[in-house]
Design a protein around this motif. Structure first.
Motif, PDB file in Angstrom:
ATOM      1  N   TYR A 133      10.494  -5.902   9.412  1.00  0.00           N
ATOM      2  CA  TYR A 133      11.673  -5.090   9.733  1.00  0.00           C
ATOM      3  C   TYR A 133      12.574  -4.923   8.515  1.00  0.00           C
ATOM      4  N   LEU A 134      12.683  -5.941   7.702  1.00  0.00           N
ATOM      5  CA  LEU A 134      13.523  -5.829   6.513  1.00  0.00           C
ATOM      6  C   LEU A 134      12.971  -4.793   5.542  1.00  0.00           C
ATOM      7  N   LEU A 135      11.647  -4.690   5.456  1.00  0.00           N
ATOM      8  CA  LEU A 135      11.068  -3.637   4.624  1.00  0.00           C
ATOM      9  C   LEU A 135      11.482  -2.270   5.155  1.00  0.00           C
ATOM     10  N   HIS A 136      11.419  -2.117   6.462  1.00  0.00           N
ATOM     11  CA  HIS A 136      11.873  -0.883   7.100  1.00  0.00           C
ATOM     12  C   HIS A 136      13.358  -0.662   6.835  1.00  0.00           C
ATOM     13  N   LEU A 137      14.139  -1.706   6.963  1.00  0.00           N
ATOM     14  CA  LEU A 137      15.583  -1.630   6.754  1.00  0.00           C
ATOM     15  C   LEU A 137      15.909  -1.174   5.343  1.00  0.00           C
ATOM     16  N   LEU A 138      15.149  -1.659   4.366  1.00  0.00           N
ATOM     17  CA  LEU A 138      15.410  -1.351   2.967  1.00  0.00           C
ATOM     18  C   LEU A 138      14.726  -0.061   2.516  1.00  0.00           C
ATOM     19  N   GLY A 139      14.057   0.597   3.450  1.00  0.00           N
ATOM     20  CA  GLY A 139      13.471   1.901   3.136  1.00  0.00           C
ATOM     21  C   GLY A 139      12.124   1.839   2.463  1.00  0.00           C
ATOM     22  N   VAL A 140      11.452   0.687   2.473  1.00  0.00           N
ATOM     23  CA  VAL A 140      10.109   0.590   1.895  1.00  0.00           C
ATOM     24  C   VAL A 140       9.113   1.076   2.946  1.00  0.00           C
ATOM     25  N   ARG A 141       8.513   2.230   2.712  1.00  0.00           N
ATOM     26  CA  ARG A 141       7.647   2.840   3.712  1.00  0.00           C
ATOM     27  C   ARG A 141       6.157   2.653   3.417  1.00  0.00           C
ATOM     28  N   GLN A 142       5.818   2.314   2.166  1.00  0.00           N
ATOM     29  CA  GLN A 142       4.409   2.117   1.812  1.00  0.00           C
ATOM     30  C   GLN A 142       4.088   0.625   1.908  1.00  0.00           C
ATOM     31  N   VAL A 143       3.367   0.263   2.956  1.00  0.00           N
ATOM     32  CA  VAL A 143       3.100  -1.145   3.228  1.00  0.00           C
ATOM     33  C   VAL A 143       1.589  -1.369   3.341  1.00  0.00           C
ATOM     34  N   VAL A 144       1.111  -2.327   2.578  1.00  0.00           N
ATOM     35  CA  VAL A 144      -0.269  -2.808   2.692  1.00  0.00           C
ATOM     36  C   VAL A 144      -0.209  -4.182   3.332  1.00  0.00           C
ATOM     37  N   VAL A 145      -0.965  -4.393   4.388  1.00  0.00           N
ATOM     38  CA  VAL A 145      -0.996  -5.688   5.061  1.00  0.00           C
ATOM     39  C   VAL A 145      -2.244  -6.448   4.608  1.00  0.00           C
ATOM     40  N   ALA A 146      -2.038  -7.679   4.138  1.00  0.00           N
ATOM     41  CA  ALA A 146      -3.146  -8.553   3.757  1.00  0.00           C
ATOM     42  C   ALA A 146      -3.269  -9.657   4.803  1.00  0.00           C
ATOM     43  N   VAL A 147      -4.334  -9.623   5.585  1.00  0.00           N
ATOM     44  CA  VAL A 147      -4.576 -10.678   6.574  1.00  0.00           C
ATOM     45  C   VAL A 147      -5.305 -11.801   5.834  1.00  0.00           C
ATOM     46  N   ASN A 148      -4.549 -12.837   5.470  1.00  0.00           N
ATOM     47  CA  ASN A 148      -5.022 -13.882   4.568  1.00  0.00           C
ATOM     48  C   ASN A 148      -5.684 -15.033   5.332  1.00  0.00           C
ATOM     49  N   LYS A 149      -6.345 -15.899   4.552  1.00  0.00           N
ATOM     50  CA  LYS A 149      -7.001 -17.109   5.052  1.00  0.00           C
ATOM     51  C   LYS A 149      -8.140 -16.779   6.019  1.00  0.00           C
ATOM     52  N   GLN A 180      -2.953   0.363   4.650  1.00  0.00           N
ATOM     53  CA  GLN A 180      -4.216  -0.331   4.890  1.00  0.00           C
ATOM     54  C   GLN A 180      -3.922  -1.712   5.449  1.00  0.00           C
ATOM     55  N   VAL A 181      -4.825  -2.217   6.243  1.00  0.00           N
ATOM     56  CA  VAL A 181      -4.802  -3.619   6.654  1.00  0.00           C
ATOM     57  C   VAL A 181      -6.096  -4.225   6.136  1.00  0.00           C
ATOM     58  N   VAL A 182      -5.971  -5.201   5.216  1.00  0.00           N
ATOM     59  CA  VAL A 182      -7.125  -5.707   4.474  1.00  0.00           C
ATOM     60  C   VAL A 182      -7.362  -7.171   4.819  1.00  0.00           C
ATOM     61  N   PRO A 183      -8.585  -7.555   5.230  1.00  0.00           N
ATOM     62  CA  PRO A 183      -8.890  -8.972   5.437  1.00  0.00           C
ATOM     63  C   PRO A 183      -9.180  -9.639   4.095  1.00  0.00           C
ATOM     64  N   VAL A 184      -8.486 -10.746   3.799  1.00  0.00           N
ATOM     65  CA  VAL A 184      -8.654 -11.377   2.493  1.00  0.00           C
ATOM     66  C   VAL A 184      -8.700 -12.900   2.636  1.00  0.00           C
ATOM     67  N   SER A 185      -9.240 -13.505   1.605  1.00  0.00           N
ATOM     68  CA  SER A 185      -9.052 -14.936   1.381  1.00  0.00           C
ATOM     69  C   SER A 185      -8.519 -15.066  -0.032  1.00  0.00           C
ATOM     70  N   ALA A 186      -7.235 -15.338  -0.151  1.00  0.00           N
ATOM     71  CA  ALA A 186      -6.630 -15.426  -1.474  1.00  0.00           C
ATOM     72  C   ALA A 186      -7.218 -16.596  -2.261  1.00  0.00           C
ATOM     73  N   ARG A 187      -7.458 -17.708  -1.567  1.00  0.00           N
ATOM     74  CA  ARG A 187      -7.980 -18.877  -2.264  1.00  0.00           C
ATOM     75  C   ARG A 187      -9.360 -18.607  -2.856  1.00  0.00           C
ATOM     76  N   GLU A 188     -10.201 -17.897  -2.109  1.00  0.00           N
ATOM     77  CA  GLU A 188     -11.569 -17.654  -2.561  1.00  0.00           C
ATOM     78  C   GLU A 188     -11.727 -16.338  -3.308  1.00  0.00           C
ATOM     79  N   GLY A 189     -10.684 -15.497  -3.290  1.00  0.00           N
ATOM     80  CA  GLY A 189     -10.756 -14.226  -4.010  1.00  0.00           C
ATOM     81  C   GLY A 189     -11.431 -13.106  -3.253  1.00  0.00           C
ATOM     82  N   ASP A 190     -11.571 -13.238  -1.942  1.00  0.00           N
ATOM     83  CA  ASP A 190     -12.245 -12.201  -1.150  1.00  0.00           C
ATOM     84  C   ASP A 190     -11.330 -10.998  -0.936  1.00  0.00           C
ATOM     85  N   ASN A 191     -11.822  -9.823  -1.322  1.00  0.00           N
ATOM     86  CA  ASN A 191     -11.125  -8.549  -1.098  1.00  0.00           C
ATOM     87  C   ASN A 191      -9.754  -8.470  -1.771  1.00  0.00           C
ATOM     88  N   ILE A 192      -9.577  -9.250  -2.850  1.00  0.00           N
ATOM     89  CA  ILE A 192      -8.346  -9.108  -3.631  1.00  0.00           C
ATOM     90  C   ILE A 192      -8.551  -7.986  -4.648  1.00  0.00           C
TER      91      ILE A 192
END
Length: 630
Positions: A133-149, A180-192
């Motif tokens: 919501y804060l991103l919306h509040l501040l007017g940031v409209r381009q959002v990429v979601v990283a579903v981590n772990k 985009q909504v991207v499935p990632v594993s930051a620790r393993e480097g998947d889809n980063i």
């Protein structure tokens, strides 16, 4: 492969999310996997991790403070550059812990895009919603979601689908569609920065691929000219207006407008110190001094623009606001607002909604607690020059100050409110007022009563037209010179070219106000029946008509008016068929000190008409003094 964008400024992105969902780890891996890791940094991180007896920790790349390493949380924003084959980036790692939301806002305020990190195992949490919501509040409209772990979730496609559905539903409810909504594993480097062999079921882009698809914001120089005046200096016979150009550009010879003073002049010179040659142009980001060809009075906080792309002038606006003060923000309180170089006292006229970002529930509370998010209406005693955030972020952001502390920040929205500039700008030239040879008091003697404007204002369905016509009938029967101006009739002729946008509503009332004043000067009692929702518009009519103006609030709440709904308008408005409908999707500002209040929600038409007749009898009769003057 996307073509490289040459010579572009870095795209600023902010990384946000729950404190435990792996933001800093994702950032560390992102820097490493794009080949942007500083020399020796990898070894330093490995040594830090071994020293603490823990597995290799990517988060140590950005968590610069000892306190962060000990507690495992980020407490300040950290900036670092990285680049892909497409373009350079400036990444801001923003705090996720609730206590550090102030720093998060600082980090997000200048971002063109965001990565919202959500834990695949924990799913969408309260802080995830808050940050979304804060991103919306501040007017940031381009959002990429990283579903981590995703590694901890067994790289399960079903689990990703559930989290993706939850976050998409939440973001849609606040008007944000993730790129985009991207499935990632930051620790393993998947889809980063490289596709993951562990998730062959996902065919979308990597995080870097999704970011490369973001559109850069327009350069400040391409936005309309905004030069907030920092100070005015006097050298010799010159008055130099000094300030930083926030957006746009200017040149010697340009005709500029100073707002909200509405004064115009041409730029005579651009002053520079130690310049090898005279400066003739300047643009966004430069601090300049300018002189004008006319000695107009200019003050700190006013804004210089080109006339054709001027900022909004208003004394009231909506704000999406995040509250940081230890004491609650309260309706009716006055705070100091800082916008660009200006400082202005503003009153919280109305707290429209307080948003619980945990479950998106809305409340009509008159106070906003610390870390609360709200949509409020702010009103200033004087006109302000500003922009809607979406039009020009440089002059569409503000902070509120109490004492010496910044206690809130927000962005400007003019939704439902008009630009008041047109009402205060006279375009016609070479015109001269013509005085009648018949005095108004002589007309009163002829008519045997005073003249004036009885301005009925209230919601649609409150009974304005019914009362106006009944009052006209009774006054005519008693021998008064009286006429009704009604909204529907005016819009068939005088205002047939106007719609119902805030600006068109304001212009409609301006026209009616001028006509009403002419009727009153001609010795008539003119009764108007207009919603006239904006206080500033009615005040403007009062300025036009002077002592002849009588404001009558035909008072009935929305529920009562909607129950009546004589024209079926509320039903259409609820169905979304009517845009900017007063009381539903557009504001109504009731009078603060009307000459008369007629409460049609609690009394009959007959009682209301009798109340109006009594008012006219008292205030429009000729006194002995008036008669003697005639």
């Amino acid at each position: 492969m996307t073509a490289t964008i040459q010579g572009t400024a870095p795209l600023t992105i902010v990384i946000v999310g729950h404190v435990d969902h792996g933001k800093s780890t994702l950032v560390g891996r992102l820097i490493h996997d794009t080949g942007s890791m500083p020399d020796g940094k990898l070894e330093a991180i490995r040594a830090m991790s071994e020293k603490r007896g823990m597995p290799f920790e990517w988060a140590f790349l950005l968590d610069a403070f000892q306190a962060e390493r000990d507690q495992g949380i980020t407490i300040d924003t950290t900036q670092i550059h990285f680049k892909t084959e497409t373009r350079p980036y400036l990444i801001v790692d923003a705090p996720g812990h609730k206590e550090f939301l102030k720093n998060m806002i600082t980090g997000a305020s200048a971002a063109a895009a965001a990565v919202l990190v959500v834990d695949a195992v924990d799913g969408v949490q309260e802080q995830s919603r808050r940050h979304g919501y804060l991103l919306h509040l501040l007017g940031v409209r381009q959002v990429v979601v990283a579903v981590n772990k995703m590694d901890l979730a067994g790289y399960d496609a079903g689990r990703f689908a559930q989290v993706e559905a939850d976050i998409r539903a939440y973001l849609a409810s606040i008007g944000v569609e993730p790129l985009q909504v991207v499935p990632v594993s930051a620790r393993e480097g998947d889809n980063i920065a490289r596709r993951s062999d562990a998730m062959p079921w996902y065919q979308g882009p990597t995080v870097t691929g999704a970011l490369d698809g973001c559109m850069p914001p327009p350069p400040p120089v391409d936005l309309p000219l905004r030069l907030p005046v920092q100070d005015v200096y006097k050298f010799d016979q010159r008055r130099i207006l000094a300030g930083r150009i926030e957006s746009g550009s200017l040149s010697v010879g340009d005709r500029i407008l100073v707002s909200p003073a509405n004064k115009s002049a041409r730029i005579a010179s651009i002053e520079a110190w130690n310049a090898a040659a005279p400066v003739t142009t300047a643009s966004a980001g430069q601090s300049v001094g300018i002189t004008l060809d006319e000695p107009i009075f200019v003050e700190r906080g006013q804004i210089v623009s080109h006339a054709e792309t001027a900022p909004v002038e208003t004394n009231v606006f909506r704000a999406r606001l995040f509250w940081l003060g230890h004491s609650p923000l309260r309706q009716g309180r006055t705070y100091k607002m800082k916008l660009a170089t200006g400082e202005f006292p503003v009153e919280v006229e109305r707290v429209e909604t307080v948003i619980d970002v945990g479950d998106l529930s809305l409340s009509a509370n008159e106070a906003v607690e610390r870390n609360g998010v709200a949509e409020v209406v702010l009103r200033s005693r004087s006109l302000l020059a500003l922009d809607e955030f979406q039009r020009n972020p440089r002059t569409g952001r503000f902070v509120l100050v109490e004492g010496y502390d910044i206690v809130g920040g927000g962005i400007v929205s003019m939704e439902g409110y008009p630009d008041q500039r047109a009402q205060r700008t006279v375009v016609s030239t070479n015109i001269h007022a013509v005085e009648s040879r018949v005095a108004m008091e002589d007309r009163w003697q002829k008519n045997n009563h005073k003249s004036g404007v009885i301005w009925l204002t209230g919601l649609s369905g409150a009974g304005k037209t019914t009362l106006a016509l009944a009052l006209e009938h009774e006054l005519h029967r008693k021998g008064y010179q009286v006429y009704v101006l009604d909204g529907d009739n005016i819009r068939h002729g005088l205002s047939a070219d106007l719609g119902f946008s805030p600006d068109d509503r304001a212009e409609n009332i301006r026209r009616v106000g001028e006509v009403s004043a002419l009727f009153a000067q001609a010795g008539m009692i003119v009764v108007t029946a207009f919603i006239s929702p904006y206080r500033a518009d009615r005040d403007h009519v009062r300025d036009i008509a002077g002592t002849l103006f009588h404001e009558v609030h035909v008072k009935a709440d929305v529920a009562t008016c909607e129950l009546r709904d004589p024209k079926g308008l509320y039903k259409k408005a609820r169905a979304g068929e009517i845009k900017d409908f007063t009381g539903i999707s557009a504001p109504y500002e009731p009078p603060q000190a009307p000459e008369l209040v007629v409460d049609t929600a609690n009394q009959s038409i007959e009682q209301s008409v009798a109340e109006l007749l009594a008012y006219v009898t008292t205030h429009f009769r000729l006194t002995t003094k008036t008669a003697a003057a005639g």
